[in-house]
Scaffold this motif. Structure first.
Motif, PDB file in Angstrom:
ATOM      1  N   PHE A 242       1.557   5.857   5.895  1.00  0.00           N
ATOM      2  CA  PHE A 242       0.483   5.766   4.719  1.00  0.00           C
ATOM      3  C   PHE A 242      -0.478   6.891   4.893  1.00  0.00           C
ATOM      4  O   PHE A 242      -0.722   7.588   3.814  1.00  0.00           O
ATOM      5  CB  PHE A 242       0.042   4.418   4.613  1.00  0.00           C
ATOM      6  CG  PHE A 242      -1.177   4.243   3.682  1.00  0.00           C
ATOM      7  CD1 PHE A 242      -0.918   4.011   2.288  1.00  0.00           C
ATOM      8  CD2 PHE A 242      -2.506   4.555   3.904  1.00  0.00           C
ATOM      9  CE1 PHE A 242      -1.898   3.847   1.360  1.00  0.00           C
ATOM     10  CE2 PHE A 242      -3.424   4.437   3.274  1.00  0.00           C
ATOM     11  CZ  PHE A 242      -3.277   4.086   1.923  1.00  0.00           C
ATOM     12  N   ASP A 243      -0.979   6.984   6.005  1.00  0.00           N
ATOM     13  CA  ASP A 243      -2.050   7.847   6.342  1.00  0.00           C
ATOM     14  C   ASP A 243      -1.718   9.477   6.043  1.00  0.00           C
ATOM     15  O   ASP A 243      -2.326  10.222   5.500  1.00  0.00           O
ATOM     16  CB  ASP A 243      -2.647   7.794   7.560  1.00  0.00           C
ATOM     17  CG  ASP A 243      -3.432   6.673   7.882  1.00  0.00           C
ATOM     18  OD1 ASP A 243      -3.778   6.080   7.114  1.00  0.00           O
ATOM     19  OD2 ASP A 243      -3.689   6.120   9.334  1.00  0.00           O
TER      20      ASP A 243
ATOM     21  N   LYS B  45       0.771  10.470   4.099  1.00  0.00           N
ATOM     22  CA  LYS B  45       0.981  10.647   2.556  1.00  0.00           C
ATOM     23  C   LYS B  45      -0.467  10.677   1.935  1.00  0.00           C
ATOM     24  O   LYS B  45      -0.288  11.780   1.093  1.00  0.00           O
ATOM     25  CB  LYS B  45       1.951   9.589   1.908  1.00  0.00           C
ATOM     26  CG  LYS B  45       3.424   9.753   2.423  1.00  0.00           C
ATOM     27  CD  LYS B  45       3.965   8.561   2.139  1.00  0.00           C
ATOM     28  CE  LYS B  45       5.666   8.594   2.359  1.00  0.00           C
ATOM     29  NZ  LYS B  45       6.445   7.654   1.720  1.00  0.00           N
ATOM     30  N   LEU B  46      -1.391   9.966   2.171  1.00  0.00           N
ATOM     31  CA  LEU B  46      -2.396   9.980   1.346  1.00  0.00           C
ATOM     32  C   LEU B  46      -3.434  11.404   2.056  1.00  0.00           C
ATOM     33  O   LEU B  46      -3.941  12.265   1.263  1.00  0.00           O
ATOM     34  CB  LEU B  46      -3.524   9.081   2.043  1.00  0.00           C
ATOM     35  CG  LEU B  46      -4.903   9.219   1.394  1.00  0.00           C
ATOM     36  CD1 LEU B  46      -5.023   8.970  -0.012  1.00  0.00           C
ATOM     37  CD2 LEU B  46      -5.635   7.631   1.540  1.00  0.00           C
ATOM     38  N   VAL B  47      -3.097  12.018   3.225  1.00  0.00           N
ATOM     39  CA  VAL B  47      -3.766  13.271   3.588  1.00  0.00           C
ATOM     40  C   VAL B  47      -3.089  14.330   2.927  1.00  0.00           C
ATOM     41  O   VAL B  47      -3.800  15.293   2.425  1.00  0.00           O
ATOM     42  CB  VAL B  47      -3.672  13.386   5.236  1.00  0.00           C
ATOM     43  CG1 VAL B  47      -3.823  14.849   5.567  1.00  0.00           C
ATOM     44  CG2 VAL B  47      -4.573  12.506   6.077  1.00  0.00           C
ATOM     45  N   SER B  48      -1.650  14.102   2.815  1.00  0.00           N
ATOM     46  CA  SER B  48      -0.920  15.287   1.991  1.00  0.00           C
ATOM     47  C   SER B  48      -1.359  15.311   0.570  1.00  0.00           C
ATOM     48  O   SER B  48      -1.678  16.264  -0.027  1.00  0.00           O
ATOM     49  CB  SER B  48       0.511  14.813   1.938  1.00  0.00           C
ATOM     50  OG  SER B  48       1.195  15.732   1.322  1.00  0.00           O
ATOM     51  N   LEU B  49      -1.805  13.986   0.141  1.00  0.00           N
ATOM     52  CA  LEU B  49      -2.228  14.305  -1.529  1.00  0.00           C
ATOM     53  C   LEU B  49      -3.720  14.792  -1.531  1.00  0.00           C
ATOM     54  O   LEU B  49      -3.973  15.695  -2.294  1.00  0.00           O
ATOM     55  CB  LEU B  49      -2.396  12.719  -1.774  1.00  0.00           C
ATOM     56  CG  LEU B  49      -2.953  12.431  -3.269  1.00  0.00           C
ATOM     57  CD1 LEU B  49      -2.514  13.378  -4.352  1.00  0.00           C
ATOM     58  CD2 LEU B  49      -3.134  11.033  -3.740  1.00  0.00           C
ATOM     59  N   LEU B  50      -4.493  14.460  -0.397  1.00  0.00           N
ATOM     60  CA  LEU B  50      -5.826  15.155  -0.625  1.00  0.00           C
ATOM     61  C   LEU B  50      -5.827  16.796  -0.151  1.00  0.00           C
ATOM     62  O   LEU B  50      -6.675  17.382  -0.858  1.00  0.00           O
ATOM     63  CB  LEU B  50      -6.653  14.526   0.294  1.00  0.00           C
ATOM     64  CG  LEU B  50      -7.070  12.753   0.351  1.00  0.00           C
ATOM     65  CD1 LEU B  50      -7.735  12.301   1.341  1.00  0.00           C
ATOM     66  CD2 LEU B  50      -7.722  12.846  -0.988  1.00  0.00           C
ATOM     67  N   ARG B  51      -5.022  17.229   0.629  1.00  0.00           N
ATOM     68  CA  ARG B  51      -4.721  18.630   0.972  1.00  0.00           C
ATOM     69  C   ARG B  51      -4.308  19.250  -0.287  1.00  0.00           C
ATOM     70  O   ARG B  51      -4.846  20.255  -0.538  1.00  0.00           O
ATOM     71  CB  ARG B  51      -3.831  18.465   1.960  1.00  0.00           C
ATOM     72  CG  ARG B  51      -4.278  18.558   3.271  1.00  0.00           C
ATOM     73  CD  ARG B  51      -3.406  18.649   4.594  1.00  0.00           C
ATOM     74  NE  ARG B  51      -4.101  18.455   6.010  1.00  0.00           N
ATOM     75  CZ  ARG B  51      -3.502  18.227   6.975  1.00  0.00           C
ATOM     76  NH1 ARG B  51      -2.211  17.913   7.127  1.00  0.00           N
ATOM     77  NH2 ARG B  51      -4.106  18.186   8.119  1.00  0.00           N
ATOM     78  N   SER B  52      -3.344  18.659  -0.910  1.00  0.00           N
ATOM     79  CA  SER B  52      -2.993  19.120  -2.373  1.00  0.00           C
ATOM     80  C   SER B  52      -4.046  19.510  -3.236  1.00  0.00           C
ATOM     81  O   SER B  52      -4.117  20.339  -4.018  1.00  0.00           O
ATOM     82  CB  SER B  52      -1.676  18.504  -2.900  1.00  0.00           C
ATOM     83  OG  SER B  52      -2.135  17.500  -3.501  1.00  0.00           O
ATOM     84  N   GLY B  53      -5.011  18.696  -3.397  1.00  0.00           N
ATOM     85  CA  GLY B  53      -6.099  18.619  -4.130  1.00  0.00           C
ATOM     86  C   GLY B  53      -6.985  19.689  -3.750  1.00  0.00           C
ATOM     87  O   GLY B  53      -7.733  20.410  -4.617  1.00  0.00           O
TER      88      GLY B  53
ATOM     89  N   SER C  43       0.715  -1.199  -0.141  1.00  0.00           N
ATOM     90  CA  SER C  43       0.121  -0.095   0.005  1.00  0.00           C
ATOM     91  C   SER C  43       0.814   1.193  -0.068  1.00  0.00           C
ATOM     92  O   SER C  43       0.484   2.240  -0.487  1.00  0.00           O
ATOM     93  CB  SER C  43      -0.997  -0.022   1.302  1.00  0.00           C
ATOM     94  OG  SER C  43      -1.637  -0.982   1.063  1.00  0.00           O
ATOM     95  N   LEU C  44       1.937   0.979   0.495  1.00  0.00           N
ATOM     96  CA  LEU C  44       2.926   2.279   0.674  1.00  0.00           C
ATOM     97  C   LEU C  44       3.707   2.356  -0.632  1.00  0.00           C
ATOM     98  O   LEU C  44       3.517   3.673  -0.898  1.00  0.00           O
ATOM     99  CB  LEU C  44       3.937   2.017   1.815  1.00  0.00           C
ATOM    100  CG  LEU C  44       3.875   2.769   3.231  1.00  0.00           C
ATOM    101  CD1 LEU C  44       4.776   2.098   4.205  1.00  0.00           C
ATOM    102  CD2 LEU C  44       3.662   4.345   3.028  1.00  0.00           C
ATOM    103  N   VAL C  45       3.905   1.486  -1.555  1.00  0.00           N
ATOM    104  CA  VAL C  45       4.508   1.697  -2.700  1.00  0.00           C
ATOM    105  C   VAL C  45       3.356   2.329  -3.542  1.00  0.00           C
ATOM    106  O   VAL C  45       3.593   3.178  -4.382  1.00  0.00           O
ATOM    107  CB  VAL C  45       4.689   0.221  -3.159  1.00  0.00           C
ATOM    108  CG1 VAL C  45       4.995   0.405  -4.791  1.00  0.00           C
ATOM    109  CG2 VAL C  45       5.670  -0.312  -2.713  1.00  0.00           C
ATOM    110  N   ALA C  46       2.164   1.906  -3.323  1.00  0.00           N
ATOM    111  CA  ALA C  46       0.919   2.581  -4.243  1.00  0.00           C
ATOM    112  C   ALA C  46       0.903   3.955  -3.999  1.00  0.00           C
ATOM    113  O   ALA C  46       1.068   4.859  -5.000  1.00  0.00           O
ATOM    114  CB  ALA C  46      -0.314   2.028  -3.933  1.00  0.00           C
ATOM    115  N   ILE C  47       1.014   4.383  -2.793  1.00  0.00           N
ATOM    116  CA  ILE C  47       0.956   5.985  -2.573  1.00  0.00           C
ATOM    117  C   ILE C  47       2.175   6.798  -2.930  1.00  0.00           C
ATOM    118  O   ILE C  47       2.051   7.772  -3.578  1.00  0.00           O
ATOM    119  CB  ILE C  47       0.642   6.180  -1.065  1.00  0.00           C
ATOM    120  CG1 ILE C  47       0.257   7.600  -0.741  1.00  0.00           C
ATOM    121  CG2 ILE C  47       1.472   5.841  -0.131  1.00  0.00           C
ATOM    122  CD1 ILE C  47      -1.168   8.375  -1.308  1.00  0.00           C
TER     123      ILE C  47
END
Length: 205
Positions: free
Chosen positions: A138-139, A141-149, A77-81
């Motif tokens: 993982f969480d 990095k996903l939060v970071s992606l969502l915030r950038s959006g 999952s980390l590889v995916a993000i």
């Protein structure tokens, strides 16, 4: 003349890695079928047609085997993000790629994630802490992606952290209901889920 493994470290390492994979596969199937507490290293060796010392040549304990099995789904999952974040794309494009790869990672590790969910309580404290740290990474990095959006005006989210946990839960739970020979192929299912996750994020593009 056949190569001498003692003088070819790369070949020796490759053979050792293959042996470890065989052990992990046999152990994962036993832990999945019988449960961790009802499985023994003797039983793992027996299913492989080897002796118990063969197992000990690669793993110090049953607990070490459990930790390796449980780590695999989280690592995938980390590889995916990480792969998505490295793309030269918009936040929406990154989220779509991540959602597809995340679902595929979970379902390619369906048995491992089932074992993690059921047997997390049996992890050694240091392994539990290490896995918890990977999940937090993982969480984050996903939060970071969502915030950038959100900052780019592509996502409509009040709380990216809650959204990240919701996305993680939605995809991680797929291991329960997914069947390899179901109505949708894995690729088709990944497309459907990625579209759903973009909708959850309120993607505007």
């Amino acid at each position: 003349m056949a190569p001498d493994m003692a003088t070819h470290p790369a070949i020796k390492d490759e053979v050792a890695a293959l042996k470890r994979e065989r052990i992990i596969g046999a152990a994962a199937q036993l832990f999945y079928d019988r449960g961790y507490e009802n499985s023994t290293l003797e039983a793992v060796a027996e299913t492989m047609g080897v002796t118990k010392p063969f197992i000990y040549g690669h793993f110090k304990s049953k607990a070490e085997l459990l930790a390796d099995i449980c780590t695999r789904g989280v690592s995938a999952s980390l590889v995916a993000i990480d792969t998505a974040l490295d793309q030269d794309s918009s936040p929406s494009g990154k989220l779509r790629l991540f959602a597809r790869d995340f679902l595929i990672a979970v379902l390619n590790n369906q048995r491992n994630i089932a074992i993690l969910t059921r047997e997390e309580k049996n992890l050694q404290p240091e392994d539990f802490d290490r896995l918890s740290a990977l999940r937090r990474e993982f969480d984050h990095k996903l939060v970071s992606l969502l915030r950038s959006g959100v900052e780019a005006g592509e996502f409509r989210l009040n709380d990216p952290y809650v959204a990240a946990l919701s996305i993680g839960g939605l995809v991680s739970w797929a291991y329960v209901w997914y069947r390899p020979h179901g109505r949708l192929s894995l690729d088709a299912l990944a497309d459907e889920v990625s579209t759903l996750i973009l909708s959850m994020a309120g993607a505007t593009s």
